[in-house]
Design a protein around this motif. Structure first.
Motif, short mmCIF file in Angstrom:
data_model
loop_
_atom_site.label_atom_id
_atom_site.label_comp_id
_atom_site.label_asym_id
_atom_site.label_seq_id
_atom_site.Cartn_x
_atom_site.Cartn_y
_atom_site.Cartn_z
N ARG A 1 31.05 89.53 63.80
CA ARG A 1 32.19 89.11 62.96
C ARG A 1 31.99 89.74 61.59
N ARG A 2 33.08 90.18 61.01
CA ARG A 2 33.07 90.67 59.63
C ARG A 2 33.79 89.63 58.78
N GLU A 3 33.16 89.21 57.69
CA GLU A 3 33.73 88.17 56.84
C GLU A 3 33.66 88.60 55.38
N ARG A 4 34.77 88.42 54.67
CA ARG A 4 34.79 88.72 53.24
C ARG A 4 33.95 87.68 52.51
N SER A 5 33.22 88.15 51.51
CA SER A 5 32.41 87.25 50.70
C SER A 5 33.32 86.39 49.83
N GLU B 1 33.29 94.43 66.71
CA GLU B 1 33.95 93.14 66.52
C GLU B 1 34.97 92.91 67.65
N VAL C 1 31.94 92.71 52.28
CA VAL C 1 32.13 92.17 53.63
C VAL C 1 30.76 92.01 54.27
#
Length: 159
Positions: free
Chosen positions: A92-96, A86, A103
């Motif tokens: 990209r790491r995205e929280r649900s 990243e 993630v």
């Protein structure tokens, strides 16, 4: 005419390092590591990072948990690896929104574009292996079967 099976060595002989399949696999893995280091240098990826990128190139956005399961990596190993990718601008790491504990990882445009540059890596590795494609396919199948059998043995299931 078939060749008779080789007799099993005695226990003391079996204990020799050069009779250990695990050591042969370890040595081959280390040799692969050196070849991959060279092949991945231009991509600025380590081998574990390359594996994570391959999962994303093949399957698209994935929960961290799914990537870890596919790569057989625990969260403590995978999380810093993804953080470095990243930071490099590749994903990209995205929280649900539905489950904050989950993630999802998705490639950036730069991460998608890196795939084109990585296309030559598998052929370079196959060339370095110096084996015909049929042998490589057979070996991969044997290793998959070995992995399945070892997983079953570890979990108390017979194959």
């Amino acid at each position: 005419m078939t060749t008779p099976p080789l007799p099993l060595p005695d226990d003391a002989e079996l204990l020799r390092l050069d009779h250990q399949i695990c050591f042969s696999l370890h040595a081959a893995s280390r040799a692969f590591g050196g070849v991959y280091r060279s092949a991945l240098k231009d991509l600025s990826l380590t081998y574990p990072q390359y594996l994570a990128m391959m999962v994303l190139w093949e399957h698209g956005p994935q929960p961290v948990k799914a990537i870890g399961e596919r790569l057989r990596l625990d969260f403590g190993t995978l999380s810093p690896l993804l953080k470095r990718l990243e930071s490099a601008g590749l994903l990209r790491r995205e929280r649900s929104a539905e489950d904050e504990r989950s993630v999802t990882v998705r490639l950036t445009e730069e991460g998608e574009a890196l795939r084109e540059r990585a296309l030559s890596v598998p052929r370079r590795i196959a060339e370095a292996a110096g084996m015909p494609l049929d042998d490589i396919i057979t070996l991969r199948g044997l290793l998959e079967r070995l992995t399945d059998n070892l997983d079953a043995a570890q979990h108390g299931r017979s194959r």
